[in-house]
Scaffold this active site. Sequence first.
Site, PDB file in Angstrom:
ATOM      1  CG  HIS A  43       0.096   0.299   2.399  1.00 18.65           C
ATOM      2  ND1 HIS A  43       0.602  -0.814   3.202  1.00 18.65           N
ATOM      3  CD2 HIS A  43       0.454   1.306   2.984  1.00 18.65           C
ATOM      4  CE1 HIS A  43       1.253  -0.455   4.222  1.00 18.65           C
ATOM      5  NE2 HIS A  43       1.216   0.879   4.144  1.00 18.65           N
ATOM      6  CG  HIS A 125       7.399   4.766   0.600  1.00 19.05           C
ATOM      7  ND1 HIS A 125       7.103   5.947   1.459  1.00 19.05           N
ATOM      8  CD2 HIS A 125       7.356   3.675   1.348  1.00 19.05           C
ATOM      9  CE1 HIS A 125       6.972   5.649   2.624  1.00 19.05           C
ATOM     10  NE2 HIS A 125       7.193   4.300   2.629  1.00 19.05           N
TER      11      HIS A 125
HETATM   12  P1  2AM Z   1       5.460   2.751   5.226  1.00 22.08           P
HETATM   13  O1  2AM Z   1       4.477   3.442   4.893  1.00 22.08           O
HETATM   14  O2  2AM Z   1       6.710   3.024   5.251  1.00 22.08           O
HETATM   15  O3  2AM Z   1       5.635   1.352   4.703  1.00 22.08           O
HETATM   16  C1  2AM Z   1       1.255   1.069   8.937  1.00 22.08           C
HETATM   17  O4  2AM Z   1       2.370   0.960  10.112  1.00 22.08           O
HETATM   18  C2  2AM Z   1       1.977   1.908   7.758  1.00 22.08           C
HETATM   19  O5  2AM Z   1       2.209   3.291   8.355  1.00 22.08           O
HETATM   20  C3  2AM Z   1       3.175   1.316   7.360  1.00 22.08           C
HETATM   21  O6  2AM Z   1       3.015   1.375   5.838  1.00 22.08           O
HETATM   22  C4  2AM Z   1       4.011   2.245   7.709  1.00 22.08           C
HETATM   23  O7  2AM Z   1       5.540   2.459   7.031  1.00 22.08           O
HETATM   24  C5  2AM Z   1       3.444   3.480   7.958  1.00 22.08           C
HETATM   25  N1  2AM Z   1       4.031   4.538   8.963  1.00 22.08           N
HETATM   26  C6  2AM Z   1       4.430   5.743   8.709  1.00 22.08           C
HETATM   27  N2  2AM Z   1       4.983   6.322   9.622  1.00 22.08           N
HETATM   28  C7  2AM Z   1       5.234   5.301  10.757  1.00 22.08           C
HETATM   29  C8  2AM Z   1       5.534   5.272  12.029  1.00 22.08           C
HETATM   30  N3  2AM Z   1       6.036   6.509  12.535  1.00 22.08           N
HETATM   31  N4  2AM Z   1       5.422   4.149  12.521  1.00 22.08           N
HETATM   32  C9  2AM Z   1       4.821   2.876  12.257  1.00 22.08           C
HETATM   33  N5  2AM Z   1       4.497   3.085  10.841  1.00 22.08           N
HETATM   34  C10 2AM Z   1       4.315   4.227  10.048  1.00 22.08           C
END
Ligand code: 2AM
Length: 176
Positions: A43, A125
Amino acid sequence: MSAERRLFFALTLPAKLQKQVIKWRADNFLAETGRPVAAANLHITLAFLGEISELKAEALTLVAGRIQAKKFSLTLDDIGHWPGSGVVWIGTKRAPNALLQLASVLRSHAARNGCHQSTLPFHPHVSLYRSATRPVAIPPATPEWMLEATEFSLYESLYEKGRTRYRCLQTWPLAD
Ligand code: 2AM
């Protein structure tokens, strides 16, 4: 008091694209690159809300339903590795304005509702691997997949039996 849940707004990849991406990933990365993200979990995060109360979740659900944002398409033509967070990702070299605006409005509503937002600029991304902390051989290019975004969703992140699963709570259409 009800339990807090880990929530985020995101764009999902259609099932066909999820399959194409994981096939390409298997063919183009070494098995030891990192922990591969499951196909169903691919996603683009628009706004991460963190562990939040039901009250905050309800407020943000109402706000999301009032957002007037347009459909857009983007090309997944970029690849990178962030060794600090251990993420290998695919993304876009030219993020459409409609995507940037949708993420910006969701992130500012999240901040107004007390959800801490990263100070790093939004970089759309799709995470392909996590825990990729060692140098990674990045393929020279992606197949330049096109993603048509017609809706966005609120997801709950669940950790069950040693696995992360994302449950879709609600979806809102984007306008023509
Ligand atoms: P990503 O977008 O880089 O994959 C659920 O955890 C989603 O939220 C994941 O896709 C994760 O990383 C994103 N995300 C963004 N900020 C985050 C944070 N501070 N901690 C955990 N997940 C985060």
